[in-house]
Design a protein around this motif. Structure first.
Motif, PDB file in Angstrom:
ATOM      1  N   VAL A 161       0.794  -1.221  -0.005  1.00  0.00           N
ATOM      2  CA  VAL A 161      -0.008   0.102  -0.089  1.00  0.00           C
ATOM      3  C   VAL A 161       1.083   1.291  -0.124  1.00  0.00           C
ATOM      4  O   VAL A 161       0.708   2.153  -0.698  1.00  0.00           O
ATOM      5  CB  VAL A 161      -0.884   0.037   1.291  1.00  0.00           C
ATOM      6  CG1 VAL A 161      -1.770   1.172   1.276  1.00  0.00           C
ATOM      7  CG2 VAL A 161      -1.725  -1.083   1.058  1.00  0.00           C
ATOM      8  N   ALA A 162       1.723   1.262   0.732  1.00  0.00           N
ATOM      9  CA  ALA A 162       2.981   2.326   0.844  1.00  0.00           C
ATOM     10  C   ALA A 162       3.458   2.489  -0.486  1.00  0.00           C
ATOM     11  O   ALA A 162       3.614   3.890  -1.039  1.00  0.00           O
ATOM     12  CB  ALA A 162       3.848   2.185   1.774  1.00  0.00           C
ATOM     13  N   THR A 163       3.865   1.545  -1.205  1.00  0.00           N
ATOM     14  CA  THR A 163       4.560   1.709  -2.566  1.00  0.00           C
ATOM     15  C   THR A 163       3.615   2.048  -3.444  1.00  0.00           C
ATOM     16  O   THR A 163       3.658   2.895  -4.443  1.00  0.00           O
ATOM     17  CB  THR A 163       5.151   0.224  -3.002  1.00  0.00           C
ATOM     18  OG1 THR A 163       5.954  -0.079  -2.001  1.00  0.00           O
ATOM     19  CG2 THR A 163       5.779   0.354  -4.441  1.00  0.00           C
ATOM     20  N   ALA A 164       2.397   1.843  -3.510  1.00  0.00           N
ATOM     21  CA  ALA A 164       1.202   2.133  -4.500  1.00  0.00           C
ATOM     22  C   ALA A 164       0.739   3.596  -4.298  1.00  0.00           C
ATOM     23  O   ALA A 164       0.222   4.172  -5.242  1.00  0.00           O
ATOM     24  CB  ALA A 164       0.083   1.304  -4.361  1.00  0.00           C
ATOM     25  N   SER A 165       1.123   4.306  -3.039  1.00  0.00           N
ATOM     26  CA  SER A 165       0.808   5.481  -2.791  1.00  0.00           C
ATOM     27  C   SER A 165       1.629   6.331  -3.875  1.00  0.00           C
ATOM     28  O   SER A 165       1.424   7.608  -4.194  1.00  0.00           O
ATOM     29  CB  SER A 165       1.271   6.137  -1.556  1.00  0.00           C
ATOM     30  OG  SER A 165       2.727   6.127  -1.389  1.00  0.00           O
ATOM     31  N   GLY A 166       2.680   5.840  -4.552  1.00  0.00           N
ATOM     32  CA  GLY A 166       3.642   6.810  -5.648  1.00  0.00           C
ATOM     33  C   GLY A 166       4.633   7.464  -4.841  1.00  0.00           C
ATOM     34  O   GLY A 166       5.121   8.357  -5.833  1.00  0.00           O
ATOM     35  N   ASN A 167       4.574   7.479  -3.643  1.00  0.00           N
ATOM     36  CA  ASN A 167       5.341   8.595  -2.897  1.00  0.00           C
ATOM     37  C   ASN A 167       6.514   7.544  -2.154  1.00  0.00           C
ATOM     38  O   ASN A 167       6.215   6.883  -1.124  1.00  0.00           O
ATOM     39  CB  ASN A 167       4.768   9.305  -1.861  1.00  0.00           C
ATOM     40  CG  ASN A 167       5.656  10.465  -1.172  1.00  0.00           C
ATOM     41  OD1 ASN A 167       6.979  10.312  -1.033  1.00  0.00           O
ATOM     42  ND2 ASN A 167       5.051  11.614  -1.212  1.00  0.00           N
ATOM     43  N   ARG A 168       7.807   7.659  -2.665  1.00  0.00           N
ATOM     44  CA  ARG A 168       8.839   6.810  -2.322  1.00  0.00           C
ATOM     45  C   ARG A 168       9.356   7.050  -0.744  1.00  0.00           C
ATOM     46  O   ARG A 168       9.716   6.203  -0.082  1.00  0.00           O
ATOM     47  CB  ARG A 168      10.028   6.863  -3.267  1.00  0.00           C
ATOM     48  CG  ARG A 168      10.910   8.078  -3.126  1.00  0.00           C
ATOM     49  CD  ARG A 168      12.308   7.829  -4.129  1.00  0.00           C
ATOM     50  NE  ARG A 168      12.895   9.241  -4.105  1.00  0.00           N
ATOM     51  CZ  ARG A 168      13.893   9.566  -3.422  1.00  0.00           C
ATOM     52  NH1 ARG A 168      14.161   8.507  -2.261  1.00  0.00           N
ATOM     53  NH2 ARG A 168      14.612  10.546  -3.590  1.00  0.00           N
ATOM     54  N   PHE A 169       9.040   8.221  -0.395  1.00  0.00           N
ATOM     55  CA  PHE A 169       9.534   8.846   0.951  1.00  0.00           C
ATOM     56  C   PHE A 169       8.403   8.281   2.168  1.00  0.00           C
ATOM     57  O   PHE A 169       8.930   7.806   3.025  1.00  0.00           O
ATOM     58  CB  PHE A 169       9.470  10.096   1.126  1.00  0.00           C
ATOM     59  CG  PHE A 169      10.496  10.995   0.163  1.00  0.00           C
ATOM     60  CD1 PHE A 169      11.901  10.982   0.497  1.00  0.00           C
ATOM     61  CD2 PHE A 169      10.183  11.656  -0.825  1.00  0.00           C
ATOM     62  CE1 PHE A 169      12.821  11.477  -0.246  1.00  0.00           C
ATOM     63  CE2 PHE A 169      11.099  12.138  -1.698  1.00  0.00           C
ATOM     64  CZ  PHE A 169      12.493  12.136  -1.222  1.00  0.00           C
ATOM     65  N   ILE A 170       7.081   7.950   1.650  1.00  0.00           N
ATOM     66  CA  ILE A 170       6.213   7.495   2.442  1.00  0.00           C
ATOM     67  C   ILE A 170       6.666   5.868   2.528  1.00  0.00           C
ATOM     68  O   ILE A 170       6.651   5.178   3.878  1.00  0.00           O
ATOM     69  CB  ILE A 170       4.650   7.546   1.806  1.00  0.00           C
ATOM     70  CG1 ILE A 170       4.307   8.906   2.049  1.00  0.00           C
ATOM     71  CG2 ILE A 170       3.895   6.589   2.475  1.00  0.00           C
ATOM     72  CD1 ILE A 170       2.860   9.323   1.329  1.00  0.00           C
ATOM     73  N   ALA A 171       6.995   5.250   1.356  1.00  0.00           N
ATOM     74  CA  ALA A 171       7.074   3.694   1.450  1.00  0.00           C
ATOM     75  C   ALA A 171       8.451   3.641   2.311  1.00  0.00           C
ATOM     76  O   ALA A 171       8.459   2.689   3.238  1.00  0.00           O
ATOM     77  CB  ALA A 171       7.521   3.361   0.075  1.00  0.00           C
TER      78      ALA A 171
END
Length: 270
Positions: A161-171
């Motif tokens: 889900v984190a990766t799917a956010s499209g924001n690598r910093f979140i992931a």
């Protein structure tokens, strides 16, 4: 399959989205890792206990080398740590202060992360989440190894889900917390797996519907429910049980973390 040592979560060794778990026969390192992970997550190796490599080698009927490699993978997840000239010990349980801080930051990040994932996730990632949920359902009522696999699956789901956010910093932030397997050490011998499955399904349904508001609400509800489960097992009369595996553990260290109610057996030679 080969694994980059820098990968923080090993569920299926942090496979690419379209890969499957390795087929048997497994490598000796994977077998050692799987056995050690299950012993750590179910606390058959108690928090803070010495991990006797020689004893484990005898128990698993393999050499010490794959066990040491498996421990290195577990060290990267902060489930074990190495003391120079002493050997490996199991990580201590999270403190109440640690848990407060972890859920505080997760509630800040993960609901918004789920909303972004609903809008941005690829169809491939969504189908991977569905497949992962099915695999976790199969492991939900299994043995100790299956329980550890479920805990890995929880980490994998949040990673996807984190990766799917499209924001690598979140992931990267979610991966760096190293939280999921530690939480499941508290929840062993509870029905947390079935409750988590239900909560995951609400989240996945919202993601499949591309409903950002529903995905955000589902993630927030899941985190609050997870926190409530943690609170229930941290009360004075309901601390996690500490089963003992004589072949692999020693008396837990009391230098860090909370004292435990049960002591393990004497250190085997390492």
């Amino acid at each position: 399959m080969s694994r980059n040592p820098g990968e923080p979560f090993p569920f299926a060794r942090l496979m690419e989205v379209n890969e499957q778990r390795p087929s048997y026969p497994r490598s000796l390192v994977e077998m050692a890792y799987e056995q050690l992970l299950s012993m750590l997550v179910t606390m058959k190796i108690p928090p803070g206990a010495h991990i006797g490599i020689e004893a484990l080698a005898r128990q698993l009927k393999i050499s010490q080398t794959p066990i040491r490699e498996a421990l290195t993978l577990l060290e990267a997840q902060k489930l074990a740590y190495k003391i120079p000239n002493v050997g490996f010990r199991a990580a201590n349980l999270l403190t109440p202060e640690d848990i407060d801080a972890l859920f505080e930051i997760r509630l800040m990040i993960e609901p918004a992360m789920a909303a972004l994932a609903a809008e941005r996730a690829s169809e491939e990632t969504l189908q991977a989440l569905v497949s992962l949920s099915h695999a976790m359902a199969e492991a939900a009522d299994g043995n100790d190894v299956a329980y550890a696999q479920f805990a890995e699956g929880d980490a994998r789901l949040h990673h996807l889900v984190a990766t799917a956010s499209g924001n690598r910093f979140i992931a990267e932030a979610i991966e760096g917390l190293h939280v999921h397997l530690h939480i499941f050490r508290f929840l062993v011998n509870t029905n947390a797996t079935r409750k988590a499955l239900s909560e995951h399904q609400v989240l996945i349904d919202a993601l499949l519907a591309r409903d950002a508001a529903a995905a955000e609400a589902a993630m927030r509800a899941h985190l609050h429910a997870s926190r409530q489960r943690m609170d229930s097992v941290m009360t004075a009369d309901h601390e996690p049980e500490l089963p003992v595996d004589d072949t692999a553990t020693a008396k837990p260290s009391t230098r860090r973390g909370r004292p435990r109610r049960k002591a393990a057996a004497t250190d085997p030679a390492d």
